[in-house]
Scaffold this active site. Sequence first.
Site, mmCIF file in Angstrom:
data_model
loop_
_atom_site.group_PDB
_atom_site.id
_atom_site.type_symbol
_atom_site.label_atom_id
_atom_site.label_comp_id
_atom_site.label_asym_id
_atom_site.label_seq_id
_atom_site.Cartn_x
_atom_site.Cartn_y
_atom_site.Cartn_z
ATOM 1 C CG MET A 1 -1.546 1.415 1.228
ATOM 2 S SD MET A 1 -2.665 1.527 2.766
ATOM 3 C CE MET A 1 -1.394 1.905 4.157
ATOM 4 N N PRO A 2 1.019 1.852 -1.145
ATOM 5 C CG PRO A 2 1.461 2.322 -3.404
ATOM 6 C CD PRO A 2 0.753 1.474 -2.391
ATOM 7 C CE1 TYR A 3 -0.027 9.080 4.314
ATOM 8 C CE2 TYR A 3 2.424 9.142 4.395
ATOM 9 C CZ TYR A 3 1.202 9.649 4.839
ATOM 10 O OH TYR A 3 1.106 10.745 5.591
#
Length: 66
Positions: free
Chosen positions: A1-3
């Site tokens: 999950m990219p943040y």
Amino acid sequence: MPYVNVQITKGVTREEKAEIVKDITASLQRVLGKPPEYTHIVIQEIEEENWGYAGLLTDEWKKSQS
């Protein structure tokens, strides 16, 4: 999950923010294969008096460029 956390000085329009989110999401999908629905982007707007650049607060730096 990219943040992704994007910090910018205040004064950006909603349309500009939407374009930034769209472009970053597309880049993560293209380069890393990350699905857009897993990508989270936070835009933080910082007052110019709370941001320093070139040894000055940004509001003072901008005044010196006029």
